[in-house]
Motif scaffolding. Structure first.
Motif, mmCIF file in Angstrom:
data_model
loop_
_atom_site.group_PDB
_atom_site.id
_atom_site.type_symbol
_atom_site.label_atom_id
_atom_site.label_comp_id
_atom_site.label_asym_id
_atom_site.label_seq_id
_atom_site.Cartn_x
_atom_site.Cartn_y
_atom_site.Cartn_z
ATOM 1 N N VAL A 1 0.826 -1.214 0.000
ATOM 2 C CA VAL A 1 0.000 0.000 0.000
ATOM 3 C C VAL A 1 0.858 1.261 0.000
ATOM 4 N N LEU A 2 0.254 2.350 -0.438
ATOM 5 C CA LEU A 2 0.944 3.628 -0.580
ATOM 6 C C LEU A 2 0.163 4.728 0.110
ATOM 7 N N ASP A 3 0.859 5.550 0.886
ATOM 8 C CA ASP A 3 0.281 6.731 1.514
ATOM 9 C C ASP A 3 0.953 7.952 0.912
ATOM 10 N N ILE A 4 0.245 8.666 0.040
ATOM 11 C CA ILE A 4 0.787 9.841 -0.642
ATOM 12 C C ILE A 4 0.584 11.076 0.233
ATOM 13 N N CYS A 5 1.574 11.982 0.222
ATOM 14 C CA CYS A 5 1.536 13.165 1.089
ATOM 15 C C CYS A 5 1.386 12.701 2.538
ATOM 16 N N CYS A 6 2.241 11.770 2.922
ATOM 17 C CA CYS A 6 2.087 11.061 4.200
ATOM 18 C C CYS A 6 2.352 11.928 5.418
ATOM 19 N N GLY A 7 3.023 13.071 5.249
ATOM 20 C CA GLY A 7 3.301 13.922 6.399
ATOM 21 C C GLY A 7 4.073 13.178 7.468
ATOM 22 N N SER A 8 3.610 13.261 8.700
ATOM 23 C CA SER A 8 4.307 12.613 9.810
ATOM 24 C C SER A 8 3.897 11.160 9.999
ATOM 25 N N GLY A 9 3.058 10.630 9.089
ATOM 26 C CA GLY A 9 2.843 9.195 9.038
ATOM 27 C C GLY A 9 1.578 8.636 9.647
ATOM 28 N N ASP A 10 0.632 9.463 10.059
ATOM 29 C CA ASP A 10 -0.565 8.943 10.726
ATOM 30 C C ASP A 10 -1.271 7.853 9.920
ATOM 31 N N LEU A 11 -1.587 8.125 8.668
ATOM 32 C CA LEU A 11 -2.279 7.132 7.853
ATOM 33 C C LEU A 11 -1.376 5.951 7.536
ATOM 34 N N SER A 12 -0.098 6.216 7.359
ATOM 35 C CA SER A 12 0.853 5.132 7.068
ATOM 36 C C SER A 12 0.873 4.100 8.193
ATOM 37 N N PHE A 13 0.885 4.572 9.436
ATOM 38 C CA PHE A 13 0.915 3.646 10.571
ATOM 39 C C PHE A 13 -0.397 2.866 10.676
ATOM 40 N N LEU A 14 -1.514 3.516 10.389
ATOM 41 C CA LEU A 14 -2.795 2.817 10.392
ATOM 42 C C LEU A 14 -2.840 1.764 9.288
ATOM 43 N N LEU A 15 -2.259 2.081 8.142
ATOM 44 C CA LEU A 15 -2.175 1.115 7.057
ATOM 45 C C LEU A 15 -1.320 -0.084 7.453
ATOM 46 N N ALA A 16 -0.209 0.185 8.150
ATOM 47 C CA ALA A 16 0.676 -0.898 8.591
ATOM 48 C C ALA A 16 -0.070 -1.878 9.489
ATOM 49 N N GLU A 17 -0.939 -1.349 10.342
ATOM 50 C CA GLU A 17 -1.710 -2.210 11.228
ATOM 51 C C GLU A 17 -2.689 -3.081 10.449
ATOM 52 N N ARG A 18 -3.173 -2.566 9.323
ATOM 53 C CA ARG A 18 -4.132 -3.338 8.520
ATOM 54 C C ARG A 18 -3.438 -4.382 7.656
ATOM 55 N N VAL A 19 -2.294 -4.069 7.080
ATOM 56 C CA VAL A 19 -1.641 -5.025 6.169
ATOM 57 C C VAL A 19 -0.818 -6.060 6.926
ATOM 58 N N GLY A 20 -0.457 -5.758 8.179
ATOM 59 C CA GLY A 20 0.189 -6.747 9.026
ATOM 60 C C GLY A 20 1.625 -7.082 8.660
ATOM 61 N N LEU A 21 2.103 -8.186 9.190
ATOM 62 C CA LEU A 21 3.499 -8.594 9.038
ATOM 63 C C LEU A 21 3.867 -8.904 7.594
ATOM 64 N N VAL B 1 -4.499 9.242 0.720
ATOM 65 C CA VAL B 1 -3.946 10.602 0.701
ATOM 66 C C VAL B 1 -4.628 11.360 1.828
ATOM 67 N N GLY B 2 -3.869 11.897 2.743
ATOM 68 C CA GLY B 2 -4.434 12.646 3.850
ATOM 69 C C GLY B 2 -4.027 14.111 3.804
ATOM 70 N N TYR B 3 -4.981 14.972 3.512
ATOM 71 C CA TYR B 3 -4.752 16.423 3.493
ATOM 72 C C TYR B 3 -3.609 16.797 2.536
ATOM 73 N N GLY B 4 -3.602 16.141 1.385
ATOM 74 C CA GLY B 4 -2.549 16.407 0.417
ATOM 75 C C GLY B 4 -3.055 16.824 -0.946
ATOM 76 N N LEU B 5 -4.187 16.274 -1.390
ATOM 77 C CA LEU B 5 -4.672 16.581 -2.733
ATOM 78 C C LEU B 5 -4.935 18.070 -2.912
ATOM 79 N N ARG B 6 -5.430 18.707 -1.856
ATOM 80 C CA ARG B 6 -5.733 20.146 -1.900
ATOM 81 C C ARG B 6 -4.483 20.978 -2.153
ATOM 82 N N ASN B 7 -3.314 20.432 -1.845
ATOM 83 C CA ASN B 7 -2.087 21.218 -1.905
ATOM 84 C C ASN B 7 -1.222 20.956 -3.139
ATOM 85 N N VAL B 8 -1.661 20.053 -4.012
ATOM 86 C CA VAL B 8 -0.876 19.841 -5.226
ATOM 87 C C VAL B 8 -1.229 20.918 -6.249
ATOM 88 N N SER B 9 -0.328 21.175 -7.166
ATOM 89 C CA SER B 9 -0.542 22.241 -8.150
ATOM 90 C C SER B 9 -1.419 21.799 -9.312
#
Length: 239
Positions: A55-75, A129-137
């Motif tokens: 899985v991919l977290d675009i505009c991941c910032g400090s990683g909140d969604l990335s860590f939640l994704l890690a919990e879902r996809v597991g080891l 994508v968390g709070y990132g699409l709004r900021n792309v050009s």
């Protein structure tokens, strides 16, 4: 930056997110009263990420969604967090080191551009994508890139501020930005950086427009859900 900075160029936005990195998580908790964690969990659930997924977290910032994704996809899964602000990625990396659990081991952080994703076609099983699409050009280009790297039949979930159609909610959102968000950010020395929010939301396509853009790109399904009474929204896509 001047008091009227608009952060319209990619370089200005990169500087913006680098500058807010140290206070980003504290401000999110403070300004949303912790509710941003609920919205992010909802967004990750809508991505349909599952055990073993890449899985991919675009505009991941400090990683909140990335860590939640890690919990879902597991080891057996893999998580890539991508952001163009290296200071945000540094915070995410430090947060990862502090976490316990094997699911957090198969994570990587990459500096990159959401408009030119450094990945092969159809590489990912789910994208957030968390709070990132709004900021792309170039929002259509960003959606095209998400479509390109997403596997057929897979989903993407895009969480961001909503541009409310309801006049009362729109006025409430503006009042909160002017009288709560910006004053709070000012206490962290980030007045200009958060004053930018109001203009960026005003320029952001509304939910119906986001759905139309996504279908134009080629997504077979595009549904925008309003959250928090219309203050936030999540665009859920299926390739």
């Amino acid at each position: 930056m001047s008091s009227e900075a608009t952060f319209q160029t990619a370089e200005e936005r990169q500087q913006l997110f680098n500058s807010i990195a140290p206070a980003y998580d504290k401000l999110n908790d403070l300004l949303s009263l912790g509710q941003h964690r609920v919205w992010k969990r909802m967004a990750v659930t809508w991505s349909r990420a599952k055990t073993g997924d890449n899985v991919l977290d675009i505009c991941c910032g400090s990683g909140d969604l990335s860590f939640l994704l890690a919990e879902r996809v597991g080891l057996s899964g893999k998580v890539t967090g991508l952001d163009f602000a290296k200071e945000q990625l540094a915070v995410a990396s430090e947060r990862q080191k502090a976490k316990t659990g094997g699911c957090y081991n198969n994570m990587r952080w990459l500096q990159g551009d959401a408009l030119e994703l450094p990945f092969a076609n159809e590489e990912f099983d789910a994208i957030t994508v968390g709070y990132g699409l709004r900021n792309v050009s170039d929002i259509p280009r960003a959606l095209e890139e998400i479509y390109r790297v997403l596997k057929p039949g897979s989903s993407a979930s895009i969480l961001d501020f909503n541009r409310p159609s309801n006049m009362f909610v729109s006025q409430l959102q503006g009042w909160m930005l002017d009288n709560v968000v910006v004053p709070a950010a000012t206490q962290f020395g980030l007045h200009e950086e958060y004053a930018y929010l109001k203009d960026s939301i005003a320029r952001f396509p509304n939910g119906v427009e986001q759905e139309m853009l996504a279908r134009t790109v080629g997504f077979s399904r595009a549904v925008h859900y309003e959250l928090a009474g219309g203050l936030m929204g999540t665009l859920v896509l299926r390739k």
